[in-house]
Write a protein that holds these residues in place. Structure first.
Motif, PDB file in Angstrom:
ATOM      1  N   VAL A  95      76.745  13.014  80.906  1.00 12.65           N
ATOM      2  CA  VAL A  95      77.822  12.573  81.789  1.00 12.65           C
ATOM      3  C   VAL A  95      78.551  11.382  81.162  1.00 12.65           C
ATOM      4  O   VAL A  95      77.915  10.433  80.669  1.00 12.65           O
ATOM      5  CB  VAL A  95      77.277  12.195  83.171  1.00 12.65           C
ATOM      6  N   PHE A  96      79.871  11.450  81.183  1.00 10.76           N
ATOM      7  CA  PHE A  96      80.714  10.382  80.655  1.00 10.76           C
ATOM      8  C   PHE A  96      81.506   9.787  81.822  1.00 10.76           C
ATOM      9  O   PHE A  96      82.265  10.488  82.498  1.00 10.76           O
ATOM     10  CB  PHE A  96      81.666  10.920  79.584  1.00 10.76           C
ATOM     11  N   LYS A  97      81.313   8.483  82.063  1.00  8.99           N
ATOM     12  CA  LYS A  97      81.968   7.811  83.181  1.00  8.99           C
ATOM     13  C   LYS A  97      82.855   6.677  82.692  1.00  8.99           C
ATOM     14  O   LYS A  97      82.570   6.047  81.656  1.00  8.99           O
ATOM     15  CB  LYS A  97      80.927   7.244  84.152  1.00  8.99           C
ATOM     16  N   GLN A  98      83.902   6.441  83.431  1.00  7.16           N
ATOM     17  CA  GLN A  98      84.737   5.269  83.216  1.00  7.16           C
ATOM     18  C   GLN A  98      84.909   4.565  84.553  1.00  7.16           C
ATOM     19  O   GLN A  98      85.426   5.150  85.511  1.00  7.16           O
ATOM     20  CB  GLN A  98      86.100   5.656  82.643  1.00  7.16           C
ATOM     21  N   LYS A  99      84.397   3.345  84.634  1.00  5.89           N
ATOM     22  CA  LYS A  99      84.434   2.591  85.887  1.00  5.89           C
ATOM     23  C   LYS A  99      83.823   3.391  87.033  1.00  5.89           C
ATOM     24  O   LYS A  99      84.425   3.577  88.089  1.00  5.89           O
ATOM     25  CB  LYS A  99      85.863   2.180  86.209  1.00  5.89           C
ATOM     26  N   LYS A 100      82.646   3.933  86.740  1.00  3.89           N
ATOM     27  CA  LYS A 100      81.845   4.678  87.722  1.00  3.89           C
ATOM     28  C   LYS A 100      82.448   6.037  88.092  1.00  3.89           C
ATOM     29  O   LYS A 100      81.917   6.726  88.961  1.00  3.89           O
ATOM     30  CB  LYS A 100      81.608   3.849  88.980  1.00  3.89           C
ATOM     31  N   ARG A 101      83.566   6.395  87.448  1.00  2.72           N
ATOM     32  CA  ARG A 101      84.195   7.673  87.753  1.00  2.72           C
ATOM     33  C   ARG A 101      83.897   8.654  86.623  1.00  2.72           C
ATOM     34  O   ARG A 101      84.093   8.339  85.452  1.00  2.72           O
ATOM     35  CB  ARG A 101      85.701   7.476  87.891  1.00  2.72           C
ATOM     36  N   VAL A 102      83.376   9.822  86.967  1.00  2.00           N
ATOM     37  CA  VAL A 102      83.051  10.833  85.967  1.00  2.00           C
ATOM     38  C   VAL A 102      84.350  11.380  85.384  1.00  2.00           C
ATOM     39  O   VAL A 102      85.208  11.883  86.115  1.00  2.00           O
ATOM     40  CB  VAL A 102      82.216  11.977  86.579  1.00  2.00           C
ATOM     41  N   VAL A 103      84.491  11.266  84.064  1.00  2.00           N
ATOM     42  CA  VAL A 103      85.690  11.776  83.399  1.00  2.00           C
ATOM     43  C   VAL A 103      85.385  13.018  82.564  1.00  2.00           C
ATOM     44  O   VAL A 103      86.307  13.756  82.188  1.00  2.00           O
ATOM     45  CB  VAL A 103      86.336  10.688  82.508  1.00  2.00           C
ATOM     46  N   ALA A 104      84.114  13.238  82.253  1.00  2.00           N
ATOM     47  CA  ALA A 104      83.752  14.437  81.487  1.00  2.00           C
ATOM     48  C   ALA A 104      82.260  14.693  81.623  1.00  2.00           C
ATOM     49  O   ALA A 104      81.462  13.763  81.792  1.00  2.00           O
ATOM     50  CB  ALA A 104      84.118  14.283  80.018  1.00  2.00           C
ATOM     51  N   THR A 105      81.901  15.958  81.574  1.00  2.00           N
ATOM     52  CA  THR A 105      80.497  16.376  81.597  1.00  2.00           C
ATOM     53  C   THR A 105      80.297  17.471  80.553  1.00  2.00           C
ATOM     54  O   THR A 105      81.122  18.390  80.447  1.00  2.00           O
ATOM     55  CB  THR A 105      80.095  16.910  82.986  1.00  2.00           C
TER      56      THR A 105
END
Length: 637
Positions: A95-105
């Motif tokens: 899981v890739f997150k930016q500011k706690k928001r998932v941007v890619a899996t």
């Protein structure tokens, strides 16, 4: 009202910036891995727009993130995983997150390894290798001749263009390869070469994890390997660690400034014309081209600048030089080779341009591969004709400078050179057949000379029939020596049909299409249709020796003893405690008598010899004759 409009505009601009900054995942390499591998460490190369701005996490029993590294480009991350023995085959999300928001899996898979995967057999002295340039062997699937989006497509009229040979073509002619007596296939590189010109040879890789679509898919390659294995044919992959192609997907955005050695400033590699004519006229001053002076590796007196110019210089402008001293480059290449071994059930790797990469990394690569696959075989290419130079890279013992190469085998270029000179030179103190004798006399330099790969020609060298001045008898003598002396023999496709061509005249002719591999070919070497008498005889000659060789213990397991050549006669013995084979080369035009008393050291205790070609029994207790310009191979009884 104005404040409201301004707020709306600012909010809109903020949304645009936020949207533009959203990281994008484009690829992860390796794309999948296996549970229960020897090395628990796996380093993932993650690529995508601004991917380094994300936080990476996963949750799977036995799999743990041990480190995350960004180099110079924000479009890459290197994620180090520890995969314990407790980790089971299955899927997990990265899981890739930016500011706690998932941007890619990314759905990552740990595959189940095949039974006894680590203990697979490599190729060895019992094998005979058939070297194939895939683009030039057989076109089994015309649908992949032209691929949408790839830079070069089918043009059989161009000797240096794509001709359409593919994996399907090789698979369809496995029966021919087997019937000729080969037990292993070495393919020139099959990984993607998405170059604009001269991409047929395969040595300018643009994707290390993708089979070139002109040849087929990864699945096609794997299926071919399995079908070959089912018929007891081993598969050897040609790899290149020294360089990649100028159009590799990472070249426009390198992970780090030192990913490539001596990257020229202000040069757009995609704008260069890579034809031979253009290369001759090109101003190469912006490039640091290697000197190709490979003795600087072994030279105890070498200037460091000379050493660095070899290993850090570019092979040619279309092949950027990878920096294996960068640990992330090194790990990427090592893992890539292990991935292909496991994925395609390989029996061996032939490593191109062996002395050009960083030698410490190459030693580490050998160690890791052989620790993971103890019976695996690696053969290195050092195109040098002095055993003192070639032997430096072979074996598990330290050299005098303390360097331990760990490489099990090397291509025997010194013997290949001797095989060319021995039959074309006049006999003399150090000339003619003495070239073979003197080369083999230096076998003490090698850790295991019986594990070297011997060959009369290959894809970089003039065709052996041309070197022998189209003399079939001399050609036969060289072939017989290749297939019966110590080592693992390799024959280049088309050598058995007396294919012609000199390297100095360009590679197009010497890498010509195998006759019969294309619909409409007037000559078909697979069936024999259209071959002339000499070509049919040459095919049969190799086939006879190789089929006999398969069950000949002295050739496969025996030692070598030879006598100093005299008067155009060279006799050597391949022997065990119980069995003996002798080979007699008579280079003279006329028939010669052999006095057995002169060779009692190898003939004592035997009374007869059976000619492997005629099955005729010959008494060796009295003088016997060897036909002029021929090789006599006798099984002693």
């Amino acid at each position: 009202m104005k404040k409201t409009i301004l707020s709306i505009i600012l909010s809109f601009v903020f949304c645009l910036n936020t949207f533009a900054a959203k990281p994008k995942l484009e690829r992860i390499e390796p794309m999948f891995w296996w549970a229960e591998m020897h090395n628990p460490h796996l380093q993932l190369l993650v690529h995508g727009q601004d991917i380094a701005l994300t936080q990476v996490s996963l949750s799977y029993p036995g799999v743990e993130i041990k480190g995350i590294t960004q180099l110079d480009s924000k479009n890459y991350l290197f994620v180090d995983l520890n995969i314990s023995k407790e980790a089971k085959p299955g899927f997990f999300d990265i899981v890739f997150k930016q500011k706690k928001r998932v941007v890619a899996t990314y759905r990552y898979e740990l595959k189940q390894r095949g039974a006894n995967s680590a203990m697979r057999d490599g190729f060895n002295k019992s094998d005979a290798l058939y070297l194939i340039m895939p683009d030039r062997f057989a076109n089994g699937d015309t649908s992949n001749d032209n691929i949408d989006g790839m830079r070069e497509n089918h043009n059989r009229k161009n000797s240096l263009g794509r001709h359409g040979g593919d994996i399907a073509g090789i698979e369809q002619h496995l029966d021919y390869i087997i019937n000729q007596g080969y037990t292993a296939i070495w393919l020139n590189p099959v990984l993607e070469n998405d170059m604009p010109e001269q991409s047929y040879h395969g040595y300018a890789v643009t994707d290390f994890y993708q089979i070139d679509r002109h040849y087929g898919s990864n699945e096609d390659y794997k299926d071919f390997a399995e079908k070959a294995k089912d018929q007891n044919i081993k598969l050897i992959m040609d790899m290149i660690f020294n360089h990649c192609g100028a159009f590799h997907w990472w070249m426009n955005d390198l992970p780090s400034k030192d990913w490539i050695n001596n990257m020229p400033e202000g040069v757009d590699l995609t704008k260069i014309e890579y034809t031979d004519a253009a290369m001759e006229k090109m101003d190469k001053s912006a490039f640091t081209i290697t000197t190709h002076r490979k003795t600087v590796i072994e030279d105890p007196h070498v200037a460091k600048s000379d050493h660095d110019h070899l290993v850090d210089g570019w092979f040619v402008p279309s092949m950027p030089d990878l920096n294996q001293k960068n640990p992330y480059v090194a790990r990427y290449l090592i893992q890539n080779s292990i991935w292909w071994i496991e994925y395609a059930h390989l029996a061996g790797i032939r490593m191109d341009t062996y002395p050009y990469p960083d030698k410490e990394m190459m030693a580490q690569w050998n160690k890791e591969v052989l620790e993971a696959y103890p019976n695996f075989t690696i053969v290195g290419e050092e195109m040098f004709f002095d055993p003192a130079i070639v032997s430096y890279w072979e074996g598990k013992e330290p050299n005098r400078d303390g360097y331990t190469p760990y490489c099990p085998s090397m291509m025997d270029f010194p013997l290949q050179g001797a095989l060319c000179q021995a039959f074309t030179e006049e006999e003399g103190w150090e000339n003619g057949l003495m070239k073979i004798y003197l080369t083999l006399a230096k076998d003490f330099l090698y850790s295991d000379p019986f594990n070297l790969v011997t060959f009369p020609d290959n894809h970089d060298l003039s065709r052996y029939y041309s070197v022998m001045n189209k003399d079939l008898d001399l050609w036969k003598m060289g072939i017989a020596t290749t297939l019966t002396t110590r080592g693992i023999p390799q024959i280049f496709y088309g050598t058995e049909t007396l294919m012609e061509g000199f390297a100095h005249d360009g590679h197009g002719k010497m890498r010509a299409d195998f006759p019969g591999g294309w619909k409409g070919d007037k000559v078909n070497a697979f069936t024999g249709e259209g071959l002339n008498k000499d070509q049919i005889e040459a095919q049969k000659y190799i086939r006879t020796i190789l089929k006999w060789r398969k069950n000949c213990t002295p050739i496969l397991e025996g030692k070598l003893k030879h006598y100093i050549p005299q008067d155009g006669i060279y006799l050597y013995s391949r022997y065990t405690d119980k069995e003996n084979v002798i080979v007699i080369l008579n280079k003279n035009r006329e028939e010669k008598e052999i006095d057995p008393m002169k060779y009692q050291e190898v003939l004592k205790g035997y009374t007869k010899g059976k000619d492997i070609f005629t099955n005729q029994s010959i008494s060796i207790q009295k003088t016997f004759k060897v036909r002029g310009k021929s090789a006599l191979i006798l099984e002693l009884h």
